[in-house]
Design a protein around this motif. Structure first.
Motif, PDB file in Angstrom:
ATOM      1  N   ILE A 523     -38.799 -20.071 -16.290  1.00 22.99           N
ATOM      2  CA  ILE A 523     -39.547 -18.817 -16.212  1.00 22.99           C
ATOM      3  C   ILE A 523     -40.191 -18.568 -17.566  1.00 22.99           C
ATOM      4  CG2 ILE A 523     -39.398 -16.322 -15.852  1.00 22.99           C
ATOM      5  CD1 ILE A 523     -37.042 -16.782 -14.028  1.00 22.99           C
ATOM      6  N   LYS A 524     -41.460 -18.220 -17.550  1.00 19.29           N
ATOM      7  CA  LYS A 524     -42.189 -17.943 -18.791  1.00 19.29           C
ATOM      8  C   LYS A 524     -42.896 -16.600 -18.673  1.00 19.29           C
ATOM      9  CE  LYS A 524     -43.116 -22.781 -19.983  1.00 19.29           C
ATOM     10  NZ  LYS A 524     -44.157 -23.784 -20.325  1.00 19.29           N
ATOM     11  N   THR A 525     -43.022 -15.939 -19.793  1.00 19.99           N
ATOM     12  CA  THR A 525     -43.797 -14.706 -19.849  1.00 19.99           C
ATOM     13  C   THR A 525     -44.423 -14.594 -21.228  1.00 19.99           C
ATOM     14  OG1 THR A 525     -43.743 -12.309 -19.495  1.00 19.99           O
ATOM     15  CG2 THR A 525     -41.883 -13.271 -20.663  1.00 19.99           C
ATOM     16  N   ASP A 526     -45.522 -13.885 -21.321  1.00 19.01           N
ATOM     17  CA  ASP A 526     -46.138 -13.634 -22.618  1.00 19.01           C
ATOM     18  C   ASP A 526     -46.670 -12.205 -22.632  1.00 19.01           C
ATOM     19  OD1 ASP A 526     -49.300 -13.716 -22.145  1.00 19.01           O
ATOM     20  OD2 ASP A 526     -48.394 -15.286 -20.917  1.00 19.01           O
ATOM     21  N   PHE A 527     -46.818 -11.669 -23.788  1.00 19.31           N
ATOM     22  CA  PHE A 527     -47.299 -10.302 -23.914  1.00 19.31           C
ATOM     23  C   PHE A 527     -47.849 -10.111 -25.321  1.00 19.31           C
ATOM     24  CE2 PHE A 527     -42.719 -10.601 -24.365  1.00 19.31           C
ATOM     25  CZ  PHE A 527     -42.532 -10.190 -25.669  1.00 19.31           C
ATOM     26  N   ILE A 556     -39.925  -5.941 -27.839  1.00 15.42           N
ATOM     27  CA  ILE A 556     -40.457  -7.061 -27.070  1.00 15.42           C
ATOM     28  C   ILE A 556     -39.996  -7.040 -25.616  1.00 15.42           C
ATOM     29  CG2 ILE A 556     -40.705  -8.572 -29.050  1.00 15.42           C
ATOM     30  CD1 ILE A 556     -38.046  -9.828 -28.334  1.00 15.42           C
ATOM     31  N   GLY A 557     -40.850  -7.564 -24.748  1.00 21.11           N
ATOM     32  CA  GLY A 557     -40.458  -7.806 -23.369  1.00 21.11           C
ATOM     33  C   GLY A 557     -39.694  -9.117 -23.281  1.00 21.11           C
ATOM     34  N   GLY A 558     -39.391  -9.539 -22.062  1.00 19.32           N
ATOM     35  CA  GLY A 558     -38.632 -10.777 -21.941  1.00 19.32           C
ATOM     36  C   GLY A 558     -38.374 -11.177 -20.519  1.00 19.32           C
ATOM     37  N   THR A 559     -37.402 -12.075 -20.353  1.00 18.06           N
ATOM     38  CA  THR A 559     -37.060 -12.645 -19.054  1.00 18.06           C
ATOM     39  C   THR A 559     -35.576 -12.455 -18.787  1.00 18.06           C
ATOM     40  OG1 THR A 559     -36.756 -14.795 -20.140  1.00 18.06           O
ATOM     41  CG2 THR A 559     -38.904 -14.376 -19.129  1.00 18.06           C
ATOM     42  N   ASN A 560     -35.204 -12.460 -17.520  1.00 19.62           N
ATOM     43  CA  ASN A 560     -33.813 -12.353 -17.093  1.00 19.62           C
ATOM     44  C   ASN A 560     -33.395 -13.601 -16.339  1.00 19.62           C
ATOM     45  OD1 ASN A 560     -33.205  -9.583 -17.915  1.00 19.62           O
ATOM     46  ND2 ASN A 560     -34.646  -8.944 -16.321  1.00 19.62           N
ATOM     47  N   THR A 561     -32.128 -13.964 -16.463  1.00 19.98           N
ATOM     48  CA  THR A 561     -31.589 -15.089 -15.696  1.00 19.98           C
ATOM     49  C   THR A 561     -31.141 -14.580 -14.333  1.00 19.98           C
ATOM     50  OG1 THR A 561     -29.439 -14.729 -16.703  1.00 19.98           O
ATOM     51  CG2 THR A 561     -30.854 -16.399 -17.718  1.00 19.98           C
ATOM     52  N   SER A 565     -36.595 -12.289  -7.688  1.00 23.78           N
ATOM     53  CA  SER A 565     -37.911 -12.300  -8.339  1.00 23.78           C
ATOM     54  C   SER A 565     -38.275 -10.934  -8.912  1.00 23.78           C
ATOM     55  CB  SER A 565     -38.984 -12.762  -7.350  1.00 23.78           C
ATOM     56  OG  SER A 565     -39.033 -11.893  -6.227  1.00 23.78           O
ATOM     57  N   ARG A 566     -37.660  -9.859  -8.383  1.00 23.47           N
ATOM     58  CA  ARG A 566     -37.959  -8.528  -8.918  1.00 23.47           C
ATOM     59  C   ARG A 566     -37.497  -8.370 -10.363  1.00 23.47           C
ATOM     60  NH1 ARG A 566     -34.841  -4.576  -5.124  1.00 23.47           N
ATOM     61  NH2 ARG A 566     -33.298  -6.244  -5.407  1.00 23.47           N
ATOM     62  N   PHE A 567     -36.527  -9.179 -10.779  1.00 21.18           N
ATOM     63  CA  PHE A 567     -35.918  -8.995 -12.083  1.00 21.18           C
ATOM     64  C   PHE A 567     -36.230 -10.131 -13.063  1.00 21.18           C
ATOM     65  CE2 PHE A 567     -32.478  -7.287  -9.082  1.00 21.18           C
ATOM     66  CZ  PHE A 567     -33.112  -6.050  -8.974  1.00 21.18           C
ATOM     67  N   GLU A 568     -37.185 -10.994 -12.714  1.00 19.63           N
ATOM     68  CA  GLU A 568     -37.433 -12.173 -13.549  1.00 19.63           C
ATOM     69  C   GLU A 568     -37.894 -11.809 -14.958  1.00 19.63           C
ATOM     70  OE1 GLU A 568     -40.050 -14.934 -11.707  1.00 19.63           O
ATOM     71  OE2 GLU A 568     -38.454 -15.889 -10.547  1.00 19.63           O
ATOM     72  N   SER A 569     -38.678 -10.751 -15.111  1.00 17.06           N
ATOM     73  CA  SER A 569     -39.200 -10.400 -16.431  1.00 17.06           C
ATOM     74  C   SER A 569     -39.322  -8.883 -16.558  1.00 17.06           C
ATOM     75  CB  SER A 569     -40.562 -11.054 -16.660  1.00 17.06           C
ATOM     76  OG  SER A 569     -41.519 -10.575 -15.740  1.00 17.06           O
ATOM     77  N   TYR A 570     -39.496  -8.437 -17.764  1.00 17.94           N
ATOM     78  CA  TYR A 570     -39.678  -7.011 -18.040  1.00 17.94           C
ATOM     79  C   TYR A 570     -40.700  -6.870 -19.172  1.00 17.94           C
ATOM     80  CZ  TYR A 570     -36.156  -8.241 -21.565  1.00 17.94           C
ATOM     81  OH  TYR A 570     -35.460  -8.853 -22.579  1.00 17.94           O
ATOM     82  N   ASP A 571     -41.344  -5.718 -19.218  1.00 16.98           N
ATOM     83  CA  ASP A 571     -42.437  -5.469 -20.159  1.00 16.98           C
ATOM     84  C   ASP A 571     -41.917  -4.916 -21.484  1.00 16.98           C
ATOM     85  OD1 ASP A 571     -44.353  -6.240 -18.294  1.00 16.98           O
ATOM     86  OD2 ASP A 571     -44.433  -4.218 -17.417  1.00 16.98           O
ATOM     87  N   PRO A 572     -42.746  -4.972 -22.539  1.00 18.69           N
ATOM     88  CA  PRO A 572     -42.362  -4.332 -23.802  1.00 18.69           C
ATOM     89  C   PRO A 572     -42.169  -2.827 -23.632  1.00 18.69           C
ATOM     90  CG  PRO A 572     -44.222  -5.813 -24.141  1.00 18.69           C
ATOM     91  CD  PRO A 572     -44.027  -5.693 -22.653  1.00 18.69           C
ATOM     92  N   GLU A 573     -41.353  -2.278 -24.481  1.00 16.12           N
ATOM     93  CA  GLU A 573     -41.167  -0.829 -24.571  1.00 16.12           C
ATOM     94  C   GLU A 573     -41.925  -0.325 -25.792  1.00 16.12           C
ATOM     95  OE1 GLU A 573     -37.560   2.386 -25.495  1.00 16.12           O
ATOM     96  OE2 GLU A 573     -37.076   0.330 -24.910  1.00 16.12           O
ATOM     97  N   THR A 574     -42.582   0.824 -25.680  1.00 13.05           N
ATOM     98  CA  THR A 574     -43.350   1.365 -26.795  1.00 13.05           C
ATOM     99  C   THR A 574     -42.903   2.779 -27.131  1.00 13.05           C
ATOM    100  OG1 THR A 574     -45.115   2.226 -25.369  1.00 13.05           O
ATOM    101  CG2 THR A 574     -45.371  -0.033 -26.211  1.00 13.05           C
TER     102      THR A 574
END
Length: 785
Positions: A523-527, A556-561, A565-574
Motif C-alpha cells: 500500500i502506498k500513499t503520498d501527500f 503527516i498522513g499515512g497507511t494502516n495494516t 479498504s476503508r482503513f488503508e490510509s488516512y490524511d494529514p491533520e492540520t
C-alpha cells in the motif's frame, strides 16, 4: 537544486570582505565598579567574539551593519545591546549586574533558527537553562510536564515514548503532534527519539504550530533540546545521584580545546538504574525496573574565521523489565496502588544511535549551515503481557525470531540566511530531505485462557511489515521593518512525502506449520502540505514587545495494516493558530513577563482506535473529526529580593472536539460532539521559589541554594466520551544544598505529599497506570570550569 547549492558554497568560500570598522569598549561590574576580566563578548549569529583583557577592554573588527552584542560573565546577568555601525568606529561599554539582582537577557535559537533575544521573538516560547535543568532534576523528557503553561507530558509507563500535549494538541498514534529536536536533529518518532536529558545546555518550548520552519509533526509546537558545546575553556562535571527504589545515576562530562582556537572536543557519559514503583502480585516481584546507559561525543574544527565543521555522535541504551505497568480502570489502580497481576513479565530493550555532521559558514553578507544526520534504533519487546491479567490470554513479541527491526533515518537540512550585520531585512531559506526505513515484525501469541473467545487457541499470529517514508521540503521566512518599531513577518513551506508498506500475516495453530492468512500486499500513499506564517511585531517601548501572528502546522498522513479498504490510509491533520501576545521586562530587569491569547482550529484530527472485528489486537489511525482550542498563557520570572527568585507559569485552555466520529466493534459510526479533547487539562500551573545565599570564605564562595516547586493540573480526560478522567491534583518538589570549590551536595524530594494520581488511561481500553510516588535522594557533584 544541487548545482545552486554548489554555487552558493563556492561563492561563500571565495568571498572576502574588508573589515574596516571597530567596536571597542569596556566591561565593568556595577556592584563594586570592578573590572570584569575574562568576560565573553560576542556578536550573535556569527563567529566573531572577544574576551575582555586585564583592563576589562575588548575590540572587534566588523563591517558596517546592525548587530546584537552579547556579554556573559560568571556570577553576573547576561546582557545584550543592539548596535548600528555606519562609517565610524563605535564604543560600547557594559555595566554588569550580579545575577542575584537581575535576570539574564535570554537568547533563543529555535524560533527563527538563528540566535534572537527572546523579547524580539513574536511567539510564545519558554527557555529552561542548564542550571534550572539541574535544580528541577530534569533527567528525561517525561519530567518536563507543566513546566510551561498548557504543556502536559503523559508517560505511558513503557519508557519508550511520551505524548506531549501543547495547547490541547496531542497524539494517539506513533507519529507525534509535537516534534522534538536534539542539537538540530529531528527525533522522528518514538523509535528514534532519545528521551534522556543529559549534559543539557537549554530546553526551548515553542507553543503553537511551527510548520513553516520545522515542517512535519510540528502541529502543536516544538521541543528544542541543545546539549553543551565545547569552547576554549576546559570544563568538566562528575555527578552521582542515589535515592529510594534503589536509584543510582552517574553522570560524567568534559570538554575543552585540543588545539586552542582551532579544534574542540566534548564527551559525556551516563549510567543509571532504578527499581520499578510496582509490585507484581502474581509472583510478588518488582515490576517496571529500568537500566540505562549512554555516551555522546562531539568534535568541532574551526577551519577559518568564517568556517567551522562539527562531528557529533550519541548512543543510548535502555532495558526495562516489567513492560507497561497496567491494571484495569482508574478505580482499580487507585484502590490497590502500585499493585498489578501479570502472568508474563515482559521486557523492553532499545538501542539508539545518532550521528551528525554540521558544516557552517558565518560571513559578512550571508550565513549558511548544512546538517546531515543518521539515526538508527533497535526496539525489542519480549513476552509482553497484553491482556494485563494473571491469566494466560495473550502476549506480544517483537521482532519475530530471524527478522530485523532496525529503524534507519537519514536527514539533511540546508539553510541559507542573512549575515549578522543585516540592517533591515532578516531572512532564511532552506531545504530538508529525509528517508526512513521502519520494519515492524511482530508476533502475538494467544494462550490457553484465550480459548473462551478464540476456539483455535493456543495459536500465534505473525505479522511481517516493512515501512518506508521519503520526503522533501523547501521553506523560507523573512522579517522586514516597516518602521522603526513595527516589523512584518512572513513565511511559507512546502512539504511532500511518500509513505508505503509491504505486509504479510501468517498464522500458527499448535504445532502445525505456518499458514499465510493475509498474502503479501503493498500500500502506498503520498501527500503534500503548505505551511504559511504571517505576523506583526511592535516594539511598544524599549522593554516591551507586542505581536499578532497566524501560523499553520500539519501532522503527516499515512497507511494502516488493515485488510479493510476503508482503513488503508488516512490524511494529514492540520492546525491553524491565531495568537496575540505581549512580552517585556520591568523594574530594572528584575521582572520578565510573557502573555499570550490563542485560538486554534484543528482539521482532520487523527485518532488511533481498535479496528472493528480485530478483537482489539489491531489498531488503525482514522481522520475522526475537527476541533477548536482557545486559551491564555502567562510566564513570569521575578527577582523578589537579593537571591530570591520566583518563576510562575499558567495555562488556561478550552479544547474540544467540534465534530468527532468513531466506530464501534462492528464498524458502525458513533458520533460525539462538543467533548473535551483528551490529555488537555483546562489549567496547568507551575510555581517555583528559588533562594541563593553566597558567603565569602577567603578567596572562595560557599553557595547555598534551595528551591520548592508546586505544580497543579486540573481535571484531565483520557477517553473520547469524557467518562474516564483524573481529578485535579497538585505535586510538591524540593531541593536544598550547597556548593564550595566546585563540590556540590544536594538533597531532593519529588512528590513530597506522596500524591496518588492516574498518569495515563487508554482511550480505547480499560487499562490505567499511576504516576510516580514520593521519591527522594541525594546528588553529589564535582565541577570545574
Amino acid at each position: 537544486m544541487n548545482k545552486i547549492f554548489t554555487l552558493l558554497f563556492l561563492f561563500a568560500f571565495y568571498t572576502v570582505s574588508a573589515q574596516n570598522l571597530k567596536i571597542s569598549g569596556k566591561v565593568l561590574t556595577n556592584d563594586s565598579d570592578e573590572i570584569a576580566v575574562g568576560a565573553t563578548i560576542r556578536i550573535l549569529n556569527s563567529k566573531m567574539g572577544s574576551i575582555s583583557d586585564t583592563n576589562g577592554e575588548f575590540d572587534l573588527a566588523v563591517d558596517p551593519g546592525t548587530y546584537i552584542l552579547g556579554v556573559s560573565y560568571l556570577g553576573y546577568a547576561k546582557q545584550q545591546k543592539e548596535i548600528t555601525l555606519t562609517d565610524k568606529n563605535l564604543i560600547v561599554n557594559f555595566e554588569l549586574i550580579p545575577d542575584i539582582k537581575a535576570l539574564d537577557e535570554v537568547i533563543v535559537m529555535s524560533a527563527a533558527k538563528s540566535e534572537t533575544p527572546i523579547l524580539n521573538v513574536p511567539a510564545s516560547i519558554t527557555r529552561i537553562e542548564s542550571q534550572k535543568v539541574d535544580k528541577l532534576r530534569l533527567w528525561n523528557q517525561r519530567s518536563m510536564s507543566t513546566l510551561s503553561g498548557n504543556l502536559s507530558v503523559v508517560d505511558y509507563g513503557g519508557g519508550d515514548g511520551n505524548n506531549y500535549s501543547i495547547r490541547g494538541v496531542s497524539s494517539t498514534n506513533f507519529d507525534p503532534s509535537i516534534t522534538t529536536y536534539i542539537d538540530g536533529i529531528n527525533q522522528f518518532d518514538i523509535y528514534s527519539n532519545i528521551e534522556f536529558l543529559h549534559d543539557v545546555e537549554s530546553i526551548e518550548i515553542l507553543k503553537g504550530p511551527q510548520g513553516t520552519l520545522f515542517g512535519r509533526n510540528a502541529l502543536g509546537g516544538v521541543i528544542n533540546i541543545t546539549t553543551k558545546q565545547p569552547t576554549n575553556d576546559w570544563r568538566g562535571k562528575a555527578q552521582v545521584s542515589l535515592g529510594n527504589f534503589d536509584l543510582q545515576r552517574y553522570d560524567l562530562s568534559v570538554s575543552g580545546p585540543i588545539i586552542k582556537d582551532k579544534l574542540y572536543f566534548s564527551a559525556a557519559g551516563l549510567l543509571g538504574e532504578q527499581d520499578g514503583f510496582f509490585t507484581n502480585t502474581f509472583d510478588n516481584s518488582n515490576f517496571n525496573a529500568t537500566e540505562y546507559n549512554g555516551v555522546s561525543l562531539s568534535f568541532r574544527y574551526d577551519i577559518s574565521d568564517n568556517w567551522s565543521a562539527t562531528l557529533s555522535g550519541k548512543r543510548y541504551s535502555r532495558e526495562l523489565v516489567g513492560y507497561v505497568p497496567y491494571v484495569g480502570t482508574p478505580q482499580e489502580a487507585l484502590a490497590n496502588p502500585f499493585e498489578l497481576a501479570q502472568d508474563a513479565v515482559g521486557k523492553s530493550m532499545q538501542d539508539m544511535t545518532q550521528a551528525s555532521f554540521k558544516l557552517q559558514y558565518s560571513g559578512d553578507h550571508f550565513n549558511f549551515k548544512n546538517v546531515f544526520s543518521v539515526q538508527t534504533s533497535v526496539l525489542e519487546y519480549q513476552n509482553v503481557d497484553i491482556d494485563f491479567t494473571s491469566f494466560d490470554v495473550a502476549t506480544f513479541t517483537r521482532p519475530i525470531e530471524g527478522t530485523d527491526n532496525t529503524v534507519n533515518v537519514l536527514t539533511n537540512e540546508f539553510t541559507f540566511s542573512n549575515a549578522a550585520g543585516a540592517e533591515r531585512l532578516k531572512w532564511i531559506l532552506g531545504t530538508y530531505v529525509f528517508k526512513q526505513q521502519l520494519p515492524i515484525n511482530q508476533l502475538i501469541r494467544s494462550g490457553e485462557a484465550a480459548v473462551a473467545f478464540d476456539p483455535t487457541a493456543p495459536n500465534q499470529t505473525l505479522n511481517f511489515t516493512s515501512n518506508s517514508n521519503d520526503g522533501f521540503a523547501v521553506f523560507g521566512q523573512l522579517t522586514y521593518p516597516i518602521s522603526n518599531k513595527v516589523e512584518i513577518i512572513g513565511g511559507i513551506r512546502y512539504d511532500y512525502e511518500e509513505r508505503a508498506f509491504d505486509t504479510r500475516t501468517d498464522f500458527i495453530t499448535g504445532n502445525d506449520p505456518a499458514v499465510t492468512i493475509s498474502p503479501e500486499r503493498s500500500i502506498k500513499t503520498d501527500f503534500d502540505a503548505f505551511s504559511p506564517k504571517l505576523g506583526f511585531s511592535w516594539n511598544a517601548t524599549n522593554n516591551t514587545n507586542l505581536y499578532l501572528t497566524y501560523s499553520r502546522g500539519y501532522r503527516i498522513g499515512g497507511t494502516n495494516t488493515s485488510l479493510d479498504s476503508r482503513f488503508e490510509s488516512y490524511d494529514p491533520e492540520t492546525s491553524d493558530n491565531f495568537e496575540l501576545g505581549a512580552k517585556g521586562r520591568l523594574f530594572d530587569n528584575r521582572l520578565e513577563f510573557a502573555l499570550s491569547a490563542f485560538y486554534i482550529q484543528r482539521n482532520d484530527i487523527q485518532l488511533q482506535v481498535a479496528e472493528p472485528g480485530s478483537n482489539g489486537f489491531n489498531f488503525v489511525t482514522l481522520n475522526s473529526g475537527d476541533g477548536q482550542n482557545l486559551g491564555l498563557e502567562m510566564d513570569l520570572n521575578f527577582i523578589l529580593s537579593k537571591g530570591l527568585r520566583l518563576s510562575y507559569n499558567l495555562g488556561l485552555l478550552n479544547a474540544e472536539y467540534t465534530t468527532l466520529e468513531l466506530l464501534d466493534a462492528e464498524g458502525n459510526p458513533i458520533s460525539l460532539e462538543d467533548k473535551k479533547a483528551i490529555i488537555s487539562p483546562p489549567s496547568t500551573s507551575n510555581l517555583m521559589l528559588d533562594y541563593t545565599k553566597v558567603i565569602r570564605l577567603g578567596s572562595n564562595d560557599l553557595v547555598f541554594n534551595g528551591n520548592i516547586q508546586w505544580t497543579r493540573q486540573s481535571e484531565i480526560f483520557f477517553d473520547f466520551s469524557n467518562t474516564v478522567s483524573q481529578e485535579a491534583y497538585s505535586l510538591f518538589n524540593a531541593r536544598v544544598g550547597a556548593d564550595y570549590k566546585g563540590i556540590g551536595l544536594y538533597f531532593w524530594v519529588q512528590n513530597i505529599s506522596d500524591e496518588q494520581y492516574i498518569q495515563w488511561s487508554a482511550p480505547v481500553a480499560p487499562i490505567s497506570t499511576l504516576g510516580a510516588p514520593r521519591t527522594y535522594g541525594v546528588t553529589m557533584s564535582y565541577e570545574f570550569n
